[in-house]
Scaffold this active site. Structure first.
Site, PDB file in Angstrom:
ATOM      1  N   HIS A   1     -16.442  -3.175   4.353  1.00 18.35           N
ATOM      2  CA  HIS A   1     -15.722  -4.015   3.382  1.00 18.35           C
ATOM      3  C   HIS A   1     -16.399  -5.339   3.058  1.00 18.35           C
ATOM      4  CE1 HIS A   1     -14.504  -6.205   6.950  1.00 18.35           C
ATOM      5  NE2 HIS A   1     -14.042  -7.167   6.189  1.00 18.35           N
TER       6      HIS A   1
HETATM    7  C1  UD1 Z   1     -10.767 -10.886   3.945  1.00 12.79           C
HETATM    8  C2  UD1 Z   1     -11.609 -11.930   4.674  1.00 12.79           C
HETATM    9  C3  UD1 Z   1     -12.615 -11.242   5.577  1.00 12.79           C
HETATM   10  C4  UD1 Z   1     -11.953 -10.235   6.489  1.00 12.79           C
HETATM   11  C5  UD1 Z   1     -11.144  -9.269   5.653  1.00 12.79           C
HETATM   12  C6  UD1 Z   1     -10.424  -8.267   6.497  1.00 12.79           C
HETATM   13  C7  UD1 Z   1     -12.031 -14.024   3.452  1.00 12.79           C
HETATM   14  C8  UD1 Z   1     -13.060 -14.809   2.729  1.00 12.79           C
HETATM   15  N1  UD1 Z   1     -12.364 -12.746   3.748  1.00 12.79           N
HETATM   16  O1  UD1 Z   1     -11.643 -10.163   3.089  1.00 12.79           O
HETATM   17  O2  UD1 Z   1     -13.250 -12.217   6.366  1.00 12.79           O
HETATM   18  O3  UD1 Z   1     -12.930  -9.554   7.227  1.00 12.79           O
HETATM   19  O4  UD1 Z   1     -10.188 -10.025   4.885  1.00 12.79           O
HETATM   20  O5  UD1 Z   1      -9.773  -7.310   5.721  1.00 12.79           O
HETATM   21  O6  UD1 Z   1     -10.986 -14.548   3.741  1.00 12.79           O
HETATM   22  N2  UD1 Z   1      -6.391  -6.424  -1.451  1.00 12.79           N
HETATM   23  C9  UD1 Z   1      -5.360  -5.529  -1.581  1.00 12.79           C
HETATM   24  N3  UD1 Z   1      -4.291  -5.639  -0.732  1.00 12.79           N
HETATM   25  C10 UD1 Z   1      -4.197  -6.597   0.202  1.00 12.79           C
HETATM   26  C11 UD1 Z   1      -5.234  -7.530   0.313  1.00 12.79           C
HETATM   27  C12 UD1 Z   1      -6.331  -7.437  -0.519  1.00 12.79           C
HETATM   28  O7  UD1 Z   1      -5.395  -4.630  -2.401  1.00 12.79           O
HETATM   29  O8  UD1 Z   1      -3.182  -6.642   0.943  1.00 12.79           O
HETATM   30  C13 UD1 Z   1      -7.552  -6.299  -2.347  1.00 12.79           C
HETATM   31  C14 UD1 Z   1      -7.464  -7.193  -3.531  1.00 12.79           C
HETATM   32  O9  UD1 Z   1      -7.926  -6.483  -4.611  1.00 12.79           O
HETATM   33  C15 UD1 Z   1      -8.430  -8.325  -3.229  1.00 12.79           C
HETATM   34  C16 UD1 Z   1      -9.443  -7.647  -2.334  1.00 12.79           C
HETATM   35  O10 UD1 Z   1      -8.725  -6.624  -1.626  1.00 12.79           O
HETATM   36  O11 UD1 Z   1      -8.978  -8.848  -4.395  1.00 12.79           O
HETATM   37  C17 UD1 Z   1     -10.077  -8.572  -1.351  1.00 12.79           C
HETATM   38  O12 UD1 Z   1      -9.091  -9.271  -0.578  1.00 12.79           O
HETATM   39  P1  UD1 Z   1      -9.426 -10.727   0.037  1.00 12.79           P
HETATM   40  O13 UD1 Z   1      -8.332 -11.193   0.924  1.00 12.79           O
HETATM   41  O14 UD1 Z   1      -9.843 -11.635  -1.067  1.00 12.79           O
HETATM   42  O15 UD1 Z   1     -10.726 -10.466   0.884  1.00 12.79           O
HETATM   43  P2  UD1 Z   1     -11.081  -9.299   1.899  1.00 12.79           P
HETATM   44  O16 UD1 Z   1     -12.209  -8.553   1.318  1.00 12.79           O
HETATM   45  O17 UD1 Z   1      -9.862  -8.549   2.320  1.00 12.79           O
END
Ligand code: UD1
Length: 364
Positions: free
Chosen positions: A205
């Site tokens: 991821h």
């Molecule tokens: C975040 C953390 C990362 C961690 C990871 C674990 C930061 C900078 N990154 O990355 O360090 O390893 O979480 O999972 O804080 N999304 C969903 N549902 C959710 C949450 C997210 O669909 O419940 C999707 C959304 O489209 C979002 C994307 O995942 O845009 C990324 O989510 P985000 O929290 O921005 O970063 P992660 O890649 O999850």
């Protein structure tokens, strides 16, 4: 004493749950739990509250997804408001996600001391958003709890004073030890029709791996070769699912995609795996604790102790290396490792004692 703890994203939950329990058991503080809502899907958040016996958050900030600035700014604004009305004696944050640095900054600017769980880890790669979050959070935290002694060294080198640093061990391993029997009873591998030690487990991821179409296609190509030899279970992060669709990259047949899994199911799968392939930070630690060989699909790690002492090997993104090292592990020639110092299931108790002592010293 009043403590507010903040969780936001999936890797925070298993770091805060044991600490809450240890502070409750010691009985010196009233605790409130705040969920920023950085992760919000049931499979990314709710299931962890159930699996880890976390109470319902006292406050839910509903931040959701967004750019780094949007997410960080939204947490900053919401946390400032909350902290101005709560005025706790201590704010506890964990790990390195955007919610961590934003909540810590809101508190520090209000003169509220911050404790950082999992302090001092460094990949020395500033292209990684988490590295920025780590460095900044550690600079403004008053109590820094390190999982390994490389963390202490990094902090001292950055000018953090010795008395703020507490080497307590790895609190994720507190959660792992506590829940491993239940994870084994949940029998996730058997439910997926997988034989013990007869499969590999994959997670992917990191933006550096999945947001670049060429990098993602190369890794998937290598994984296709591994999946031709052994079933590869792939609980897929929402970011990765989106990118595969966006770049029209097909997943090879041997790759068994599942939705993101809960804590117990996932832990059961790690425990039963012959091999783990990952770019996650936490999983490098969990595999070391369970003595499962881990190949990390990154060029660096902020958790060097998992390589020096544990079962972790950095293989980067070179497809040949990924396939060759996977085959080596599957032939039974994977890396064997030991347990890093203080990964003994009692890190939360040590943190609770350090917080109680710190609070006493402030009163004097
Ligand atoms: C975040 C953390 C990362 C961690 C990871 C674990 C930061 C900078 N990154 O990355 O360090 O390893 O979480 O999972 O804080 N999304 C969903 N549902 C959710 C949450 C997210 O669909 O419940 C999707 C959304 O489209 C979002 C994307 O995942 O845009 C990324 O989510 P985000 O929290 O921005 O970063 P992660 O890649 O999850």
């Amino acid at each position: 004493m009043r403590i507010v703890q903040v969780v936001g994203a999936r890797p925070n939950f298993m770091k805060i749950a044991p600490l809450r329990r240890a502070i409750d058991a010691a009985g010196f503080a009233e605790q409130k739990l705040v969920h920023t809502g950085q992760h919000y899907d049931a499979a990314m958040s709710d299931v962890f509250f159930a699996d880890l016996d976390l109470p319902r958050p006292d406050a839910f900030l509903g931040i959701g997804s967004g750019s780094h600035a949007e997410q960080t700014a939204a947490v900053l604004l919401a946390m400032e408001k909350l902290l101005m009305s709560e005025r706790p004696d201590l704010l506890v944050v964990a790990g390195d996600v955007n919610s961590t640095v934003a909540a810590a900054l809101a508190a520090a600017k209000l003169g509220i001391p911050v404790a950082h769980v999992e302090a001092g880890l460094r990949s020395f790669d500033r292209a990684m958003p988490e590295e920025i979050n780590r460095v900044l959070t550690d600079q403004i935290a008053e109590l820094l709890f390190t999982p390994s002694q490389d963390g202490d060294r990094n902090l001292l080198r950055e000018g953090v004073s010795r008395d703020r640093v507490h080497f307590v061990g790895n609190v994720m391993i507190d959660s792992l030890r506590e829940h491993l029997p239940a994870a084994r009873r949940a029998a996730a591998p058997a439910k997926l029709g997988l034989a013990p030690k007869g499969y590999a487990l994959l997670t992917l991821h990191r933006p550096s791996n999945v947001d670049d179409p060429k990098a993602l296609a190369r890794v998937v190509g290598a994984l296709a070769e591994v999946a031709a030899e052994v079933p590869v279970v792939f609980p897929i992060h929402p970011r990765t699912r989106k990118r595969l669709a966006e770049f029209s990259i097909a997943t090879p047949p041997g790759l068994r995609l599942t939705e993101p899994l809960g804590y117990l199911e996932f832990l059961g799968l790690v425990d039963g795996a012959a091999l783990v392939l990952t770019d996650s930070g936490g999983l490098q630690e969990e595999t070391t604790a369970l003595a499962v060989p881990c190949l990390t699909l990154r060029e660096n790690t902020e958790r060097p102790v998992t390589v020096e002492v544990g079962t972790n090997l950095l293989v980067g993104l070179d497809p040949r290396r990924i396939v060759d090292e996977s085959r080596r592990v599957l032939r039974g020639q994977g890396k064997r490792g030991g347990l890093p110092e203080l990964w003994d299931g009692h890190a939360a108790e040590r943190m609770a004692s350090a917080i109680a002592e710190w609070a006493q010293a402030r009163k004097r």
